[in-house]
Design an enzyme around this catalytic site. Structure first.
Site, mmCIF file in Angstrom:
data_model
loop_
_atom_site.group_PDB
_atom_site.id
_atom_site.type_symbol
_atom_site.label_atom_id
_atom_site.label_comp_id
_atom_site.label_asym_id
_atom_site.label_seq_id
_atom_site.Cartn_x
_atom_site.Cartn_y
_atom_site.Cartn_z
ATOM 1 N N TYR A 1 36.006 49.730 32.417
ATOM 2 C CA TYR A 1 36.507 49.141 31.594
ATOM 3 C C TYR A 1 35.809 49.369 29.873
ATOM 4 C CZ TYR A 1 38.384 45.515 34.509
ATOM 5 O OH TYR A 1 38.924 45.382 35.870
ATOM 6 N N ASN B 1 48.491 42.593 30.936
ATOM 7 C CA ASN B 1 49.442 43.836 30.927
ATOM 8 C C ASN B 1 51.458 43.266 31.051
ATOM 9 O OD1 ASN B 1 50.905 46.353 31.451
ATOM 10 N ND2 ASN B 1 49.188 46.975 32.740
ATOM 11 N N CYS C 1 46.924 49.197 34.734
ATOM 12 C CA CYS C 1 46.203 48.296 34.956
ATOM 13 C C CYS C 1 45.175 48.720 35.845
ATOM 14 C CB CYS C 1 45.955 47.329 34.249
ATOM 15 S SG CYS C 1 47.320 46.401 35.617
ATOM 16 N N HIS C 2 45.637 49.160 37.193
ATOM 17 C CA HIS C 2 44.963 48.866 38.336
ATOM 18 C C HIS C 2 44.285 50.384 38.314
ATOM 19 C CE1 HIS C 2 49.098 51.506 39.061
ATOM 20 N NE2 HIS C 2 48.071 52.669 39.616
ATOM 21 N N GLU D 1 47.908 56.242 45.147
ATOM 22 C CA GLU D 1 47.283 57.417 44.475
ATOM 23 C C GLU D 1 46.475 58.435 44.406
ATOM 24 O OE1 GLU D 1 47.274 56.022 40.611
ATOM 25 O OE2 GLU D 1 49.068 54.581 40.667
#
Length: 184
Positions: free
Chosen positions: A118, A141, A149-150, A176
């Protein structure tokens, strides 16, 4: 004009698609994908469509082709592990100011399979002390998954929060390759 002083969009289309993390409501305008909503069962869907109607000043129309065909295709490829970078046109209407600045940086500057803190994201947009404000931007978002945003985590290694729930965040990060796949 709608209640926000904007001219209404000429069309807003929506559909619900199944994904590896449950049903997603997708909405698009002539400008591009404008909204992605997690856990889009009937109740969530109704509230999301009411918010879109209010914010965009147009009645959302269900349609899985047209404006949304590319979004459904790219998201399907992403969840199948075949797509690492979205090329969809995005409509940023539902975000503004600092939030939009942070989300645009996230969309272009944090690639598939990586994470950012962040505070690091705050520094990237020239506000190094605004880590909490970045958290607020992530929570607002309108385009999760596509604007990833993950991929934003706590600097000490914690996952942080997530509007779709922490299990959804873990599943996306596992997809991912950032986290291991859950054992069960």
């Amino acid at each position: 004009m709608n209640g926000n002083g904007r001219a209404p969009e000429s069309s807003v289309e929506w559909t619900v698609m199944e994904s590896g993390i449950g049903p997603l409501l997708l909405a698009a305008t002539g400008q591009g994908l404008v909204s992605v909503v997690f856990h889009a069962g009937p109740g969530v869907r109704g509230r999301a469509l009411a918010r879109l109607r209010e914010r965009l000043g147009a009645e959302p129309v269900e349609c899985a082709s047209g404006l949304l065909a590319g979004a459904v295709g790219e998201l399907s490829a992403y969840f199948a592990g075949e797509l690492r970078e979205f090329g969809l046109p995005l409509d940023w209407t539902l975000s503004s100011g600092f939030n939009r600045q942070v989300l645009r940086e996230l969309a272009t500057g944090v690639p598939y399979g990586t994470v950012v803190g962040y505070g690091d994201l705050a520094a990237r947009v020239g506000q190094p002390t605004a880590a909490q404000a970045v958290g607020v931007a992530m929570g607002s978002n309108p385009l999760p998954v596509v604007v990833p945003c993950h991929r934003v985590v706590e600097s000490q290694g914690g996952l942080g929060g997530f509007g779709g729930g922490l299990e959804t965040k873990r599943a996306l990060l596992a997809l991912e390759g950032v986290l291991p796949e859950p054992l069960f």
